[in-house]
Enzyme design. Sequence first.
Site, mmCIF file in Angstrom:
data_model
loop_
_atom_site.group_PDB
_atom_site.id
_atom_site.type_symbol
_atom_site.label_atom_id
_atom_site.label_comp_id
_atom_site.label_asym_id
_atom_site.label_seq_id
_atom_site.Cartn_x
_atom_site.Cartn_y
_atom_site.Cartn_z
ATOM 1 N N ASP A 10 0.852 -1.203 0.000
ATOM 2 C CA ASP A 10 0.000 0.000 0.000
ATOM 3 C C ASP A 10 0.886 1.251 0.000
ATOM 4 O OD1 ASP A 10 0.948 -0.459 2.604
ATOM 5 O OD2 ASP A 10 -0.834 0.369 3.575
ATOM 6 N N HIS A 242 9.616 -0.240 9.214
ATOM 7 C CA HIS A 242 8.600 -1.301 9.184
ATOM 8 C C HIS A 242 8.758 -2.195 7.942
ATOM 9 C CE1 HIS A 242 6.740 0.520 12.602
ATOM 10 N NE2 HIS A 242 6.417 1.620 11.962
#
Length: 310
Positions: A10, A242
């Site tokens: 995303d 992340h």
Amino acid sequence: MPQKIIIDTDPGVDDSIAISVALRSPELEVVGLTSVFGNATNEITAQNALRLVELEGHGNIPVARGCDVPLVVELESIASEVHGNDGLGNTHLPAPKGKPINKSAAEFIIDTVRANPGEVMLVPIGPLTNIAVALKTDPQIVPMIKKIVLMGGAVSIHGNISPVAEANIYHDPHAADIVMQAGCPVVMVGLDVTQQVIMTPQFFEEVFKVKNPATNLIKRILPVYQAYHDRFHKMGGSIHTHDPSAIAYVINPALFETRSVPVFVETIGRCKGQTVADEHRQWESRKDIEVCQGVNSAGVLALIKERLTR
Ligand code: BDR
Ligand code: CA
């Protein structure tokens, strides 16, 4: 033979860094990107996925557009304050030249896994909706998936989007719970480790000394993401690592320590999106997954830096 991976993504500032690291790693063959809602709408993340492969000179890599909304829960606000309105730090880059292929993300995942049984790793770095749809649509692919290495969750520390939930899991907890019990090998690269890998302003200063399409883009998209980390985590210009940590795991799992445990996802109420490790097997039987609990942060950072600057 390089490891075939599909990155389900995303993009997203840290997704962009992760994708560049993957595309610049000879150990990996990125066979496709699949887009999902999350850091921006799916319409935007699909366009960003195309932009990223084109920018890195890999416009031939297929991008399949995935799900616009979660399986069951309502789509909650898009993370524009974290990644910018356009998912790429409000840089509003020109439109990509290419288009998504004529297959959904789930169809692309199913067809690619079936065409390469036992060879493809799925690397979701956004909400897990596309992966769950693929598993539900064609459960026979499960034994053909080499591994799912996902960025998401937090089992021994607090969350980021809520006191108990990490954002990717929170955005589609039902999908995440399906993936946690997929049955194939699953590795969770969660906040337990990704918040230990800190990219500092000094790190970026070194990276930005080398000018290439990846470093030029990161320099432009980073400030919005740094501002979020400053506001929310008081990190003084540093950011958590992340999504690139999931790619680092695929390249070199020896940089991480894992433990085997079943993981459940809460789907309702205040604790929606919480990932619970059933340490003593007190809930119903569920296959273990591998949860990352330790990381060689310096090693991960060195790997990312080396790839971005090559
Ligand atoms: C995850 O949420 C998104 O904002 C990031 O891209 C990452 O995938 C971290 O919680
Ligand atoms: Ca992401």
